[in-house]
Scaffold this active site. Structure first.
Site, mmCIF file in Angstrom:
data_model
loop_
_atom_site.group_PDB
_atom_site.id
_atom_site.type_symbol
_atom_site.label_atom_id
_atom_site.label_comp_id
_atom_site.label_asym_id
_atom_site.label_seq_id
_atom_site.Cartn_x
_atom_site.Cartn_y
_atom_site.Cartn_z
ATOM 1 N N ASP A 56 13.718 -23.304 39.208
ATOM 2 C CA ASP A 56 14.836 -22.606 39.846
ATOM 3 C C ASP A 56 15.859 -23.654 40.286
ATOM 4 O O ASP A 56 15.531 -24.533 41.090
ATOM 5 C CB ASP A 56 14.298 -21.834 41.072
ATOM 6 C CG ASP A 56 15.343 -20.924 41.674
ATOM 7 O OD1 ASP A 56 16.546 -21.238 41.570
ATOM 8 O OD2 ASP A 56 14.953 -19.882 42.246
ATOM 9 N N LYS A 91 23.386 -18.093 45.891
ATOM 10 C CA LYS A 91 22.651 -19.368 46.000
ATOM 11 C C LYS A 91 22.679 -20.128 44.661
ATOM 12 O O LYS A 91 22.776 -21.347 44.648
ATOM 13 C CB LYS A 91 21.194 -19.111 46.407
ATOM 14 C CG LYS A 91 21.049 -18.725 47.877
ATOM 15 C CD LYS A 91 19.585 -18.499 48.200
ATOM 16 C CE LYS A 91 19.400 -17.948 49.596
ATOM 17 N NZ LYS A 91 18.041 -17.454 49.824
ATOM 18 N N TYR A 145 29.178 -12.342 42.560
ATOM 19 C CA TYR A 145 29.263 -13.051 41.269
ATOM 20 C C TYR A 145 30.582 -13.820 41.192
ATOM 21 O O TYR A 145 30.604 -15.026 40.949
ATOM 22 C CB TYR A 145 29.155 -12.043 40.118
ATOM 23 C CG TYR A 145 29.237 -12.674 38.744
ATOM 24 C CD1 TYR A 145 28.265 -13.572 38.304
ATOM 25 C CD2 TYR A 145 30.289 -12.374 37.874
ATOM 26 C CE1 TYR A 145 28.338 -14.146 37.040
ATOM 27 C CE2 TYR A 145 30.367 -12.941 36.608
ATOM 28 C CZ TYR A 145 29.399 -13.824 36.196
ATOM 29 O OH TYR A 145 29.472 -14.391 34.938
#
Ligand code: NAD
Length: 313
Positions: A56, A91, A145
């Protein structure tokens, strides 16, 4: 041998980019946490020069070898994904971009940020040149977004101007092709899934809103040309051939030979009315132009979907 890192490399565009870079004889390190994709997209990339890291990018990225280019594509790009995971979207755009551009700084690599036409929001200028600053609602549902990408662009430019990172920003307009997820909520995979299953095609609003659709092969060629250039300012990549959503739905029904009808549903909040790239800069700087016409690209995508369905059955 050049080494490229591709974040989001197991996704739709990322998997095509990994494939194209391997085809050019590069070593490719693909980083993805598979939050919205599967290894199926990169299953065919069995090559000694290819490495997959399940990671991630919100966490720091450690790579123990020289890197020449970092392509940062990891993001929740589809409306269904970022509406379901708004914080993860922010994030990934913030911490994730810090870590990806930080890796490029550490390795003295070229950094390519995959940004988006969504930075222009509901555009008041049409077609959109890179100099237009946009019209984005920061607190609407799409803000998680759009603002993540706007922040990522600001961060990339700050790393460039303050720390000398050799960066590039590509503003990608709607792109389609094989390996799009049928349920990702974007127009082409949705219409194709519905048409191939003889279900009604769901057009939002009255279908008069426009989009410009670029075939994935054209887009990937443009991204690699940008990486190989020395440009630092944003560059639009997309196909300026603009269509209404209603025209798109009708074309897909015709090309699939479907008996589906078209039904109309409510427009999503903050859905842009028009979207068309001005690709003058891409032509001048990179000598790039889209080459795949919409009908041709759709035919290829339909053929690939039919092939996948035959293999699966
Ligand atoms: P996609 O959803 O198919 O791929 C994104 C990939 O990023 C997925 O594999 C996902 O698992 C991965 N990912 C997400 N968050 C992550 C994280 N925190 N750490 C590691 N991996 C993570 O989307 P796509 O269409 O291939 O888009 C790729 C990039 O291009 C995105 O940055 C997107 O914003 C941009 N873009 C795409 C389009 C388009 O039309 N496809 C248009 C504009 C911009």
């Amino acid at each position: 041998m050049l080494t490229s890192v591709v974040t989001g490399g197991a996704g739709f565009l990322g998997s095509h980019l990994c494939e194209a870079l391997l085809g050019r004889g590069q070593r490719v390190i693909c980083i993805d946490n598979l939050v919205v994709s599967t290894l199926e997209n990169i299953d065919h990339l069995r090559d000694d020069a290819f490495t997959f890291l399940n990671h991630d990018v919100i966490e720091p990225i450690a790579i123990d070898e020289p890197v020449d280019v970092v392509y940062h594509l990891a993001a929740l790009a589809s409306p269904v994904d970022y509406l379901r995971m708004p914080l993860h979207s922010l994030k990934t755009g913030s911490y994730g971009t810090h870590h990806a551009v930080g890796l490029a700084k550490w390795k003295r690599a070229r950094f390519v940020l995959a940004s988006t036409s969504e930075v222009y929001g509901d555009p008041q200028v049409h077609p959109q040149p890179e100099t237009y600053w946009g019209h984005v609602n920061p607190i609407g549902p799409r803000g998680v977004y759009d603002e993540a990408k706007r922040y990522a662009e600001a961060l990339t430019m700050a790393y460039h101007s303050q720390q000398g990172v050799d960066s590039a920003i590509v503003r990608i307009f709607n792109t389609y092709g094989p390996r799009m997820r049928s349920y990702d909520g974007r127009a082409i995979p949705t219409f194709l899934r519905q048409a191939l299953a003889s279900k009604p095609l769901t057009v939002f609003g009255d279908g008069s809103q426009t989009r410009s659709f670029c075939h994935v092969d054209d887009l990937i060629r443009g991204i690699i040309l940008l990486a190989e250039s020395s440009e630092h300012l944003p560059v639009n990549l997309g196909n300026p051939d603009e269509k209404t959503l209603l025209e798109l739905a009708e074309t897909i029904i015709r090309l699939t030979g479907s008996t589906s009808e078209i039904v109309f549903e409510a427009l999503p909040v903050d859905d842009p009315q028009v979207r068309q790239p001005d690709v003058t800069r891409a032509k001048q700087l990179l000598g790039w132009e889209p080459e795949v016409a919409l009908e041709d690209g759709l035919r290829r995508t339909i053929a690939s979907l039919r092939h996948e369905a035959r293999v699966a059955s």
